[in-house]
Design an enzyme around this catalytic site. Structure first.
Site: not given
Length: 357
Positions: A124-125, A179-180, A197, A203, A290
């Site tokens: 995903k990254d 997205r979230r 981040r 986090r 992003c």
């Protein structure tokens, strides 16, 4: 019986046979001197230096050496931890400093220059368009693709049927993903968002220190780190569509290294390859970055590939979901086709806003 089924049925055999080929190739390389007299082993493996990235890399290498102990005994692999701009700069959104490719830029520079032989990534990254000369050689079996909410107040009562109801009015959500953010705002426009981040533990520490009321993380990462007990709410895909490639580990190599490409492709998970191909084709067609609230989630049910795509405005006032089904071997076409449908039904102003962001 289709090709995907045959590959899946033979996966365990392919894995064992391919790993034996890795061992044989490692032995051959250990005895083959380069023109400068240096040995070609160990194979150098690049990875980000975060705990999760290292876990993924070491688990992948353990998989290789578990079936081929000779590789471990020979010290066939050498780990290279590489600091990336995405890890160093934690005060800005990725969209502001170059996008998700910043988690792979330095790693791929080392790969292209021959300083490492292959690299292990969270898919995903990984940017959808890899640098020239590099290819995605292998995708590993997907972990759970869902997102999870972690609450600061863990005494809060949670209703799985309405997970967002557990968040108080005007709650501050620590998040770096548009997205979230877009999907949460679509359901709860009262929520506030602040940048959070860093690696998983960073986090969680900031959350407990009071930086926010809740945060979101990929369930796959928490499971891999043995931290699933920190999860308060697991969001189903209809509540929060995952990011393309979430929960999948991918391995990149130089396109010219045909031997290593063949060895790695033989041990990949065919279902992970199919679903990630569909998701990444969707993302690429929509020019996802992003700064773009895009989700893509594919799964195979009864030999049918089902792909769900989502695009939204950053403030959540617009959100569009569509789904397509077809044969797994048509994954790339399905991703492009669904992206075209989403683009066609999305107001042009949404894409204009993404371009300006």
């Amino acid at each position: 019986m289709n090709e995907l089924k045959l590959r899946a049925m033979n996966a365990s055999v392919l894995s064992s046979d391919a790993l034996q080929k890795v061992a044989a190739e490692a032995v051959r390389r250990s005895h083959a001197a380069s023109p400068s007299g240096q040995r070609k082993l160990p194979l150098r493996v690049g990875s980000r230096a975060s705990p999760l990235a290292l876990w993924q890399t070491r688990t992948f290498l353990t998989r290789l050496t578990r079936f081929c102990p000779v590789l471990r005994d020979m010290g066939a692999f050498q780990e290279h931890q590489i600091s990336t701009e995405g890890d160093r700069n934690l005060t800005q959104r990725l969209a502001e400093i170059g996008g998700k490719g910043l988690f792979a830029k330095e790693i791929h520079e080392a790969l292209a220059a021959g300083r490492i032989d292959f690299a292990v990534h969270s898919l995903k990254d990984l940017e959808t368009n890899l640098p020239p000369g590099l290819v995605l050689a292998c995708t590993l079996k997907r972990e759970d693709a869902r997102d999870a909410i972690i609450l600061r107040d863990r005494t809060t009562k949670v209703d799985p049927a309405d997970p967002y109801a557990s968040l108080p009015e005007g709650a501050l959500i620590g998040c770096a993903s548009v997205r979230r953010q877009a999907q949460m705002l679509n359901r709860r426009p009262d929520l506030r968002f602040g940048l959070l981040r860093g690696n998983v533990q960073t986090r969680l520490d900031k959350l407990q220190a009071g930086a926010c009321d809740a945060t979101l993380l990929a369930l796959a990462g928490l499971r891999r780190l043995g931290m699933e007990d920190r999860v308060d709410i697991v969001l189903e895909p209809d509540q929060m569509l995952p990011a393309a490639g979430q929960g999948i580990v991918g391995v990149t190599v130089r396109e010219s290294d045909t031997e290593l490409r063949e060895l790695l492709s033989a041990i990949e998970d065919p279902e992970a390859r199919a679903v990630s191909t569909a998701e990444r084709a969707l993302l690429a067609e929509l020019d996802g970055s992003c700064r773009t609230p895009i989700g893509g989630y594919a799964r195979i049910e009864n030999s049918v590939l089902k792909l769900t795509g989502m695009i939204a405005s950053e403030d959540g006032t617009f959100l569009l979901r569509r789904e397509i089904s077809g044969a797994p071997l048509e994954a790339a076409r399905m991703g492009r086709e669904l992206a075209e449908e989403l683009r066609r039904d999305t107001p042009a102003a949404i894409f204009a806003e993404m371009t300006r962001a």
